[in-house]
Write a protein that holds these residues in place. Structure first.
Motif, PDB file in Angstrom:
ATOM      1  N   GLY A   1       0.791  -1.219   0.000  1.00  0.00           N
ATOM      2  CA  GLY A   1       0.000   0.000   0.000  1.00  0.00           C
ATOM      3  C   GLY A   1       0.822   1.266   0.000  1.00  0.00           C
ATOM      4  O   GLY A   1       0.268   2.364  -0.005  1.00  0.00           O
ATOM      5  N   VAL A   2       2.148   1.131   0.000  1.00  0.00           N
ATOM      6  CA  VAL A   2       3.035   2.287   0.025  1.00  0.00           C
ATOM      7  C   VAL A   2       3.481   2.616  -1.395  1.00  0.00           C
ATOM      8  O   VAL A   2       3.870   1.725  -2.159  1.00  0.00           O
ATOM      9  N   SER A   3       3.415   3.893  -1.760  1.00  0.00           N
ATOM     10  CA  SER A   3       4.069   4.388  -2.968  1.00  0.00           C
ATOM     11  C   SER A   3       5.193   5.296  -2.515  1.00  0.00           C
ATOM     12  O   SER A   3       5.038   6.065  -1.562  1.00  0.00           O
ATOM     13  N   ALA A   4       6.335   5.193  -3.159  1.00  0.00           N
ATOM     14  CA  ALA A   4       7.469   5.998  -2.714  1.00  0.00           C
ATOM     15  C   ALA A   4       7.082   7.470  -2.659  1.00  0.00           C
ATOM     16  O   ALA A   4       7.316   8.147  -1.654  1.00  0.00           O
ATOM     17  N   PHE A   5       6.491   7.979  -3.732  1.00  0.00           N
ATOM     18  CA  PHE A   5       6.065   9.380  -3.771  1.00  0.00           C
ATOM     19  C   PHE A   5       4.617   9.437  -4.236  1.00  0.00           C
ATOM     20  O   PHE A   5       4.235   8.797  -5.223  1.00  0.00           O
ATOM     21  N   THR A   6       3.810  10.214  -3.537  1.00  0.00           N
ATOM     22  CA  THR A   6       2.418  10.395  -3.923  1.00  0.00           C
ATOM     23  C   THR A   6       2.030  11.834  -3.621  1.00  0.00           C
ATOM     24  O   THR A   6       2.835  12.624  -3.136  1.00  0.00           O
ATOM     25  N   GLY A   7       0.804  12.182  -3.907  1.00  0.00           N
ATOM     26  CA  GLY A   7       0.354  13.546  -3.674  1.00  0.00           C
ATOM     27  C   GLY A   7      -0.699  13.930  -4.692  1.00  0.00           C
ATOM     28  O   GLY A   7      -0.831  13.309  -5.748  1.00  0.00           O
ATOM     29  N   GLY A   8      -1.441  14.969  -4.400  1.00  0.00           N
ATOM     30  CA  GLY A   8      -2.557  15.362  -5.240  1.00  0.00           C
ATOM     31  C   GLY A   8      -3.772  14.526  -4.932  1.00  0.00           C
ATOM     32  O   GLY A   8      -3.689  13.455  -4.312  1.00  0.00           O
ATOM     33  N   HIS A   9      -4.917  15.003  -5.350  1.00  0.00           N
ATOM     34  CA  HIS A   9      -6.142  14.262  -5.072  1.00  0.00           C
ATOM     35  C   HIS A   9      -7.198  14.639  -6.102  1.00  0.00           C
ATOM     36  O   HIS A   9      -7.263  15.784  -6.551  1.00  0.00           O
ATOM     37  N   ILE A  10      -8.017  13.661  -6.458  1.00  0.00           N
ATOM     38  CA  ILE A  10      -9.108  13.866  -7.404  1.00  0.00           C
ATOM     39  C   ILE A  10     -10.424  13.689  -6.655  1.00  0.00           C
ATOM     40  O   ILE A  10     -10.664  12.642  -6.053  1.00  0.00           O
ATOM     41  N   TYR A  11     -11.249  14.719  -6.670  1.00  0.00           N
ATOM     42  CA  TYR A  11     -12.545  14.677  -5.990  1.00  0.00           C
ATOM     43  C   TYR A  11     -13.654  14.583  -7.031  1.00  0.00           C
ATOM     44  O   TYR A  11     -13.443  14.784  -8.227  1.00  0.00           O
ATOM     45  N   ASP A  12     -14.869  14.304  -6.546  1.00  0.00           N
ATOM     46  CA  ASP A  12     -16.019  14.269  -7.457  1.00  0.00           C
ATOM     47  C   ASP A  12     -16.270  15.635  -8.082  1.00  0.00           C
ATOM     48  O   ASP A  12     -16.761  15.745  -9.200  1.00  0.00           O
ATOM     49  N   ASP A  13     -15.930  16.708  -7.356  1.00  0.00           N
ATOM     50  CA  ASP A  13     -16.218  18.056  -7.853  1.00  0.00           C
ATOM     51  C   ASP A  13     -14.963  18.891  -8.081  1.00  0.00           C
ATOM     52  O   ASP A  13     -15.019  20.112  -8.164  1.00  0.00           O
ATOM     53  N   GLY A  14     -13.814  18.269  -8.161  1.00  0.00           N
ATOM     54  CA  GLY A  14     -12.596  19.034  -8.400  1.00  0.00           C
ATOM     55  C   GLY A  14     -11.354  18.217  -8.108  1.00  0.00           C
ATOM     56  O   GLY A  14     -11.408  16.989  -8.004  1.00  0.00           O
ATOM     57  N   TYR A  15     -10.217  18.905  -7.970  1.00  0.00           N
ATOM     58  CA  TYR A  15      -8.967  18.203  -7.752  1.00  0.00           C
ATOM     59  C   TYR A  15      -7.976  19.130  -7.065  1.00  0.00           C
ATOM     60  O   TYR A  15      -8.110  20.347  -7.035  1.00  0.00           O
ATOM     61  N   LEU A  16      -6.931  18.516  -6.456  1.00  0.00           N
ATOM     62  CA  LEU A  16      -5.848  19.239  -5.813  1.00  0.00           C
ATOM     63  C   LEU A  16      -4.574  18.984  -6.607  1.00  0.00           C
ATOM     64  O   LEU A  16      -4.098  17.851  -6.693  1.00  0.00           O
ATOM     65  N   LEU A  17      -4.025  20.026  -7.206  1.00  0.00           N
ATOM     66  CA  LEU A  17      -2.850  19.885  -8.056  1.00  0.00           C
ATOM     67  C   LEU A  17      -1.570  19.794  -7.238  1.00  0.00           C
ATOM     68  O   LEU A  17      -1.444  20.416  -6.180  1.00  0.00           O
ATOM     69  N   VAL A  18      -0.612  19.034  -7.768  1.00  0.00           N
ATOM     70  CA  VAL A  18       0.766  19.072  -7.299  1.00  0.00           C
ATOM     71  C   VAL A  18       1.575  19.712  -8.425  1.00  0.00           C
ATOM     72  O   VAL A  18       1.636  19.180  -9.532  1.00  0.00           O
ATOM     73  N   GLU A  19       2.182  20.871  -8.160  1.00  0.00           N
ATOM     74  CA  GLU A  19       2.854  21.648  -9.201  1.00  0.00           C
ATOM     75  C   GLU A  19       4.382  21.522  -9.102  1.00  0.00           C
ATOM     76  O   GLU A  19       4.953  21.549  -8.014  1.00  0.00           O
ATOM     77  N   LYS A  20       4.998  21.370 -10.255  1.00  0.00           N
ATOM     78  CA  LYS A  20       6.454  21.403 -10.409  1.00  0.00           C
ATOM     79  C   LYS A  20       7.206  20.439  -9.490  1.00  0.00           C
ATOM     80  O   LYS A  20       8.186  20.827  -8.851  1.00  0.00           O
ATOM     81  N   PRO A  21       6.799  19.188  -9.405  1.00  0.00           N
ATOM     82  CA  PRO A  21       7.610  18.211  -8.673  1.00  0.00           C
ATOM     83  C   PRO A  21       8.692  17.630  -9.596  1.00  0.00           C
ATOM     84  O   PRO A  21       8.383  17.010 -10.618  1.00  0.00           O
ATOM     85  N   HIS A  22       9.949  17.834  -9.256  1.00  0.00           N
ATOM     86  CA  HIS A  22      11.069  17.386 -10.081  1.00  0.00           C
ATOM     87  C   HIS A  22      11.927  16.415  -9.276  1.00  0.00           C
ATOM     88  O   HIS A  22      12.343  16.735  -8.146  1.00  0.00           O
ATOM     89  N   PHE A  23      12.212  15.256  -9.862  1.00  0.00           N
ATOM     90  CA  PHE A  23      13.031  14.227  -9.209  1.00  0.00           C
ATOM     91  C   PHE A  23      14.174  13.853 -10.147  1.00  0.00           C
ATOM     92  O   PHE A  23      13.941  13.449 -11.291  1.00  0.00           O
ATOM     93  N   ILE A  24      15.403  13.963  -9.649  1.00  0.00           N
ATOM     94  CA  ILE A  24      16.581  13.758 -10.484  1.00  0.00           C
ATOM     95  C   ILE A  24      17.587  12.872  -9.756  1.00  0.00           C
ATOM     96  O   ILE A  24      17.901  13.105  -8.581  1.00  0.00           O
ATOM     97  N   GLY A  25      18.079  11.835 -10.439  1.00  0.00           N
ATOM     98  CA  GLY A  25      19.179  11.042  -9.915  1.00  0.00           C
ATOM     99  C   GLY A  25      18.842  10.192  -8.718  1.00  0.00           C
ATOM    100  O   GLY A  25      19.582  10.173  -7.728  1.00  0.00           O
ATOM    101  N   LEU A  26      17.735   9.431  -8.797  1.00  0.00           N
ATOM    102  CA  LEU A  26      17.289   8.598  -7.686  1.00  0.00           C
ATOM    103  C   LEU A  26      17.028   7.167  -8.139  1.00  0.00           C
ATOM    104  O   LEU A  26      16.707   6.916  -9.302  1.00  0.00           O
ATOM    105  N   GLY A  27      17.114   6.235  -7.201  1.00  0.00           N
ATOM    106  CA  GLY A  27      16.600   4.894  -7.378  1.00  0.00           C
ATOM    107  C   GLY A  27      15.413   4.705  -6.461  1.00  0.00           C
ATOM    108  O   GLY A  27      15.436   5.139  -5.302  1.00  0.00           O
ATOM    109  N   VAL A  28      14.339   4.086  -6.958  1.00  0.00           N
ATOM    110  CA  VAL A  28      13.125   3.869  -6.173  1.00  0.00           C
ATOM    111  C   VAL A  28      12.744   2.404  -6.344  1.00  0.00           C
ATOM    112  O   VAL A  28      12.475   1.954  -7.458  1.00  0.00           O
ATOM    113  N   VAL A  29      12.709   1.666  -5.238  1.00  0.00           N
ATOM    114  CA  VAL A  29      12.605   0.205  -5.317  1.00  0.00           C
ATOM    115  C   VAL A  29      11.489  -0.307  -4.419  1.00  0.00           C
ATOM    116  O   VAL A  29      11.419   0.049  -3.233  1.00  0.00           O
ATOM    117  N   GLY A  30      10.619  -1.148  -4.967  1.00  0.00           N
ATOM    118  CA  GLY A  30       9.704  -1.940  -4.165  1.00  0.00           C
ATOM    119  C   GLY A  30      10.451  -3.169  -3.703  1.00  0.00           C
ATOM    120  O   GLY A  30      10.973  -3.929  -4.516  1.00  0.00           O
TER     121      GLY A  30
END
Length: 457
Positions: free
Chosen positions: A94-123
């Motif tokens: 149930g874990v995602s390394a990076f998450t954020g933002g949300h979608i609602y029935d009547d709108g949404y919450l934006l995540v702006e300008k997320p930049h990821f450089i030079g990483l390893g992400v492992v399950g």
């Protein structure tokens, strides 16, 4: 910092004001201590104070998702020492390394300008209960960047997008995830919105257990210069995507089909270009296609090389105003090659690449050095096949030599022109609606031209 060797040039990031996840927030990075709280605090502070975040070399264990809440005025730039040096390990289902933002029935919450450089992400390896869900779970992310990021081993997708826009995934390696490498999903909250303005380039998407890249309900999509290989079921799949470019990709050993365009009558793709792709080596012998256009309007397929794909190129009967060719295919059985041409709309595949039975050289045809070239034109409901056969001492006996065609055509008509040698004949073939024609008798010729026309319904 100090004399630490880094995997690539991070100067442009290290020279800017930045936090250090270890020295400023107490992250350990030994692969044993739980760094979730320290990393979340670092991300939140970096966003709040408009400061970059540096993740030094190390193995960072997390047991809960890291939530990104960046805004248009407060973006996030998180950079590490490289994808094999600065690695985040997800340890819980149930874990995602990076998450954020949300979608609602009547709108949404934006995540702006997320930049990821030079990483390893492992399950983390192990059974399904010990793996993270996604590497990046991107709900309504905008102006995002994943650069030089490796994502592997997740229970579901390496990168999972929902209603995300104007983003780039480049120079990444996304591999060994148990569902898709990259999945652009459309949700029930906004079924017509999708993901738009996304570019995937110069990346490797490899060995994912259900498929490589699947984008739903998207527009202005560019998938360019990637290696997409050894993914189960398919390499790249688009459904209800408009205005797209699939250019210069290399595909090898991708399950049933390298590239799939459209899914069914309700999931058409509109206005796209598929060109300059090198698609090789079917992994599922007998069913694999190079490019399959199932439901589309205004899609052009040209300049592609397809080797050892059982079905080189296939357009379904609901592919409208599409064009294909010239493409180059190399046959998996005899390594014969031919250019392929489709005009307007309808059904087309290259020699030995028909969705039905296709015999490119008539059975029982006598002669030596036999070669052939086959081209097809489809306009509306009418399909016409142009077949040229060359050889020495070509002979045919009526009611013995037959040529099987790929579809059962209504109102079928066929003619043959015999030229060269001692034979000179222009005659109608004995045509049936059962999918084959019988050639007239001729002997000792060097060229046969066959024209077959019929209705698809």
């Amino acid at each position: 910092p100090g004399t630490t060797t880094i995997a690539f040039d991070l100067g442009k990031y290290l020279d800017c004001q930045h936090y250090n996840a270890k020295t400023d927030f107490g992250a350990i990075g030994d692969g044993v201590a739980d760094d979730t709280a320290a990393l979340q605090a670092a991300i939140t502070a970096a966003i709040t104070n408009k400061t970059c975040l540096y993740l030094p070399r190390g193995s960072y264990k997390i047991t809960a998702s890291l939530v990104v809440t960046s805004t248009l005025s407060n973006g996030l730039t998180l950079f590490g020492d490289g994808p094999t040096a600065s690695i985040i390990y997800c340890y819980a289902a149930g874990v995602s390394a990076f998450t954020g933002g949300h979608i609602y029935d009547d709108g949404y919450l934006l995540v702006e300008k997320p930049h990821f450089i030079g990483l390893g992400v492992v399950g983390v390896n192990g059974d399904a209960s010990s793996r993270g869900d996604h590497g990046f779970d991107m709900a309504t992310w905008a102006h995002f960047l994943l650069e030089r990021v490796d994502v592997s081993g997740f229970l579901l997708d390496g990168v999972h997008m929902r209603e995300s826009v104007i983003g780039t995934i480049c120079d990444c390696h996304i591999y060994g995830n148990r569902r898709y490498g990259i999945y652009g999903e459309v949700t029930a909250h906004s079924p017509g919105y999708g993901n738009h303005g996304v570019t995937i380039r110069n990346s490797e998407v490899q060995g994912n257990k259900t498929g490589g890249i699947w984008m739903e309900v998207s527009s202005q999509l560019n998938i360019v210069n990637n290696v997409v290989e050894a993914n189960t079921n398919f390499g790249i799949k688009l459904t209800r995507v408009r205005a797209f470019n699939l250019v210069g990709n290399y595909g090898e050993g991708n399950g049933a089909t390298h590239i799939i365009i459209g899914d069914n009558a309700s999931l058409a793709c509109i206005a796209g270009v598929i060109s300059g792709n090198n698609l090789e080596n079917a992994s599922t012998v007998g069913v694999t296609s190079g490019i399959e256009v199932n439901n589309a309007y205004g899609v052009s397929v040209f300049g592609n090389f397809m080797f050892n794909c059982v079905l080189a190129l296939h357009f379904s009967s609901i592919a409208h105003n599409c064009s294909g060719g010239p493409n180059h295919t190399v046959d998996p059985v005899s390594n014969e090659s031919a250019d392929s041409v489709l005009l307007y709309n309808g059904v087309f595949t290259g020699p030995r690449g028909m969705s039905g039975t296709w015999t490119p050289v008539p059975t029982s045809l006598g002669g030596t050095g036999i070669t052939y070239d086959a081209r097809y034109v489809v306009c509306g409901d009418l399909v016409t096949y142009f077949i040229k056969i060359l050889g020495t001492g070509l002979t045919s006996t009526t009611d013995v030599t037959q040529l099987t065609i790929p579809h059962t055509l209504a109102r079928l008509s066929a003619g043959v022109a015999i030229r060269g040698g001692s034979a000179a004949l222009n005659a109608a073939c004995l045509a049936t609606t059962g999918g084959y024609i019988t050639l007239p008798t001729f002997a000792s010729t060097s060229r046969i031209d066959i024209t077959i026309s019929g209705s698809l319904s």
